[in-house]
Design a protein around this motif. Structure first.
Motif, PDB file in Angstrom:
ATOM      1  N   LEU A   1       0.857  -1.192   0.000  1.00  0.00           N
ATOM      2  CA  LEU A   1       0.000   0.000   0.000  1.00  0.00           C
ATOM      3  C   LEU A   1       0.885   1.231   0.000  1.00  0.00           C
ATOM      4  O   LEU A   1       1.844   1.312   0.791  1.00  0.00           O
ATOM      5  N   ASP A   2       0.557   2.189  -0.851  1.00  0.00           N
ATOM      6  CA  ASP A   2       1.348   3.420  -0.934  1.00  0.00           C
ATOM      7  C   ASP A   2       0.397   4.609  -1.040  1.00  0.00           C
ATOM      8  O   ASP A   2      -0.124   4.916  -2.114  1.00  0.00           O
ATOM      9  N   PHE A   3       0.167   5.256   0.075  1.00  0.00           N
ATOM     10  CA  PHE A   3      -0.761   6.383   0.109  1.00  0.00           C
ATOM     11  C   PHE A   3      -0.104   7.669  -0.386  1.00  0.00           C
ATOM     12  O   PHE A   3      -0.782   8.549  -0.925  1.00  0.00           O
TER      13      PHE A   3
ATOM     14  N   GLY B   1      -4.508  12.969  -5.053  1.00  0.00           N
ATOM     15  CA  GLY B   1      -4.858  13.782  -3.892  1.00  0.00           C
ATOM     16  C   GLY B   1      -5.152  12.897  -2.695  1.00  0.00           C
ATOM     17  O   GLY B   1      -4.899  11.693  -2.697  1.00  0.00           O
ATOM     18  N   SER B   2      -5.682  13.519  -1.650  1.00  0.00           N
ATOM     19  CA  SER B   2      -5.960  12.777  -0.419  1.00  0.00           C
ATOM     20  C   SER B   2      -7.150  11.843  -0.597  1.00  0.00           C
ATOM     21  O   SER B   2      -7.975  12.017  -1.496  1.00  0.00           O
ATOM     22  N   ARG B   3      -7.222  10.835   0.270  1.00  0.00           N
ATOM     23  CA  ARG B   3      -8.291   9.825   0.291  1.00  0.00           C
ATOM     24  C   ARG B   3      -8.318   8.960  -0.968  1.00  0.00           C
ATOM     25  O   ARG B   3      -9.375   8.571  -1.456  1.00  0.00           O
TER      26      ARG B   3
ATOM     27  N   GLU C   1     -17.270  12.299   0.172  1.00  0.00           N
ATOM     28  CA  GLU C   1     -17.094  12.261   1.630  1.00  0.00           C
ATOM     29  C   GLU C   1     -17.227  13.655   2.229  1.00  0.00           C
ATOM     30  O   GLU C   1     -16.502  14.043   3.141  1.00  0.00           O
ATOM     31  N   ALA C   2     -18.184  14.418   1.702  1.00  0.00           N
ATOM     32  CA  ALA C   2     -18.471  15.740   2.262  1.00  0.00           C
ATOM     33  C   ALA C   2     -18.920  15.577   3.705  1.00  0.00           C
ATOM     34  O   ALA C   2     -19.709  14.709   4.047  1.00  0.00           O
TER      35      ALA C   2
ATOM     36  N   GLN D   1     -12.536   6.291   1.582  1.00  0.00           N
ATOM     37  CA  GLN D   1     -11.844   6.719   0.372  1.00  0.00           C
ATOM     38  C   GLN D   1     -12.805   7.400  -0.607  1.00  0.00           C
ATOM     39  O   GLN D   1     -14.020   7.164  -0.577  1.00  0.00           O
ATOM     40  N   HIS D   2     -12.243   8.225  -1.482  1.00  0.00           N
ATOM     41  CA  HIS D   2     -13.057   8.810  -2.555  1.00  0.00           C
ATOM     42  C   HIS D   2     -13.406   7.768  -3.618  1.00  0.00           C
ATOM     43  O   HIS D   2     -14.434   7.879  -4.279  1.00  0.00           O
ATOM     44  N   GLN D   3     -12.538   6.773  -3.793  1.00  0.00           N
ATOM     45  CA  GLN D   3     -12.770   5.708  -4.772  1.00  0.00           C
ATOM     46  C   GLN D   3     -12.526   4.370  -4.104  1.00  0.00           C
ATOM     47  O   GLN D   3     -11.498   4.167  -3.455  1.00  0.00           O
ATOM     48  N   PHE D   4     -13.460   3.449  -4.251  1.00  0.00           N
ATOM     49  CA  PHE D   4     -13.299   2.110  -3.679  1.00  0.00           C
ATOM     50  C   PHE D   4     -14.174   1.144  -4.466  1.00  0.00           C
ATOM     51  O   PHE D   4     -15.058   1.550  -5.223  1.00  0.00           O
TER      52      PHE D   4
END
Length: 426
Positions: free
Chosen positions: A149-151, A159-161, A264-265, A278-281
């Motif tokens: 895993l590489d965040f 970007g984030s998430r 994820e507002a 996450q924004h994408q999953f």
């Protein structure tokens, strides 16, 4: 969307429902709009009746060569007034529809009263929590140390998430998804579907994401009003939008593996590390078009289908019933399944299974034709995660971790892993 006749005849039922949910929507607003709508319709009909009554008199005078200018002038006033009233009626009906679209579903009588997740009763527990002779780590620590895993790389790319996976961890997530699809189709009778992940506004409206939750969606930046799906529930439920289904084909059970996209507002500061938010999953989604008489049996069956995945993976979980104040917008009743994460030392949601009754079917105009009646009815729609793939990966990593930081592969997933029994450093 609720039944308009229910709103008109029994507004108190809706008022009590909103109070149970803790909603601040004012039923009186609808009542006032409906009263104005009825008054406008009555006035328009009276003007039309007047026009119909005067019309023959005008024709009579013209035929006799008599002056009909006074009646023609009067009819001009009637026509102008009718046009004004029609415009106001259209505005009132639009406002009424907007109000109806903003109202959540009515909770089923069996749903416990409550205000928040703290009031959700546990229905059952399954499995024994693993015991470690070391301090268990969270998945993001394990995955990063193994090089799977590489965040930071994902943040550079998107970007984030967001996350990016490599090697055996990427293969493990693929194995989880494939195992879920095979289980739902081969053991539980779902038909696999590969739907679009970009949908239009009408499709989002049909399942209740629009207009209320637009800020939670990713919208394409053009003028076509297209959106990335937050869940496969959206396209799967709308497969029959605007159509009539034959009664004897019910129930219809679909499942799909898709990427899901959520802004994820409102979740700022929550679960900033790892794969939980996450924004994408990826998620395997189950959807059921059920006969109204059998939809609550279908809800129990759907929930068991989701639980069975965790049992086959030997992951401890608990199932809770959501209270009135914690249910989703379109749900009449919901079960949440929470998997045990030893790294976090807590249960976390991995599936949500809901019966929406006819709420979504009304919005999307999905009906079925009963054999013994000419009157078409709305089926009940159900949806559930079977399961959230990323969160299941998290659960496998944390529950099957070893003291040296490696991860054992569950027996159920070994056929998908190409001979890998233990995931070590990449």
């Amino acid at each position: 969307m609720l039944d308009l006749k229910l709103m008109q005849k029994n507004p108190d039922v809706v008022r009590e429902s909103l109070e149970k949910r803790g909603s601040k929507i004012d039923v009186q607003e609808f009542t006032d709009l409906d009263a104005r709508r009825k008054a406008l319709i009555g006035e328009v009909e009276a003007l039309k009746a007047e026009k119909n009554a005067v019309g023959p008199e005008i024709a009579k005078r013209k035929k006799a060569g008599e002056d009909a200018s006074d009646l023609l002038a009067k009819m001009g006033e009637v026509a102008a007034r009718t046009k004004e009233l029609d415009a106001e009626l259209a505005e009132v009906e639009a406002a009424q529809k907007d109000w109806m679209m903003s109202v959540p579903n009515i909770p089923h009588d069996s749903v416990p009263l409550g205000q928040s997740e703290d009031d959700n009763p546990v229905l059952r527990y399954w499995g024994d929590k693993p015991e470690f002779d070391f301090a268990p780590k969270e998945h993001w620590e394990l995955g990063t140390a193994l090089g799977g895993l590489d965040f930071e790389c994902a943040a550079k790319l998107s970007g984030s998430r967001f996350s990016i996976s490599f090697g055996a961890i990427a293969r493990l997530e693929r194995a989880v998804a494939q195992f879920m699809l095979n289980t739902q189709t081969e053991l539980h009778g779902y038909t696999e579907v590969l739907p679009p992940v970009i949908v239009n506004k009408a499709t989002m409206t049909g399942t209740g994401q629009l207009p209320k939750f637009e800020e939670d969606l990713f919208k394409l930046t053009d003028d076509r009003e297209l959106y990335l799906i937050p869940t496969a529930e959206v396209p799967l439920t709308n497969v029959y939008a605007g159509e009539v289904i034959e009664e004897d084909v019910l129930p219809i059970k679909f499942c799909a593996l898709t990427p899901c996209f959520r802004s994820e507002a409102g979740s700022y500061g929550k679960d900033t590390k790892g794969l939980i938010r996450q924004h994408q999953f990826y998620k395997v989604e189950m959807v059921n078009f059920a006969h109204p008489e059998h939809s609550y049996e279908a809800l129990e069956d759907m929930t068991r289908s989701a639980e069975r995945i965790l049992e086959l993976l030997e992951l401890p979980y608990r199932t809770i019933t959501l209270c009135t104040g914690d249910m989703g917008f379109g749900a009449a009743k919901t079960y949440d399944i929470e998997v045990w994460l030893p790294g976090q030392d807590k249960y976390r949601e991995i599936s949500s299974c809901s019966n929406c009754e006819d709420f979504q079917a009304r919005r999307a105009n999905i009906r079925f034709q009963p054999k013994d009646s000419k009157k078409k009815q709305y089926p009940h729609t159900l949806n559930g995660s079977g399961l959230a793939v990323g969160r299941c990966l998290v659960a496998v990593m944390e529950n099957y971790q070893q003291a040296d930081g490696t991860i054992r592969v569950p027996e159920a997933l070994k056929p998908y892993m190409g001979g890998i029994d233990v995931i070590g450093p990449r």
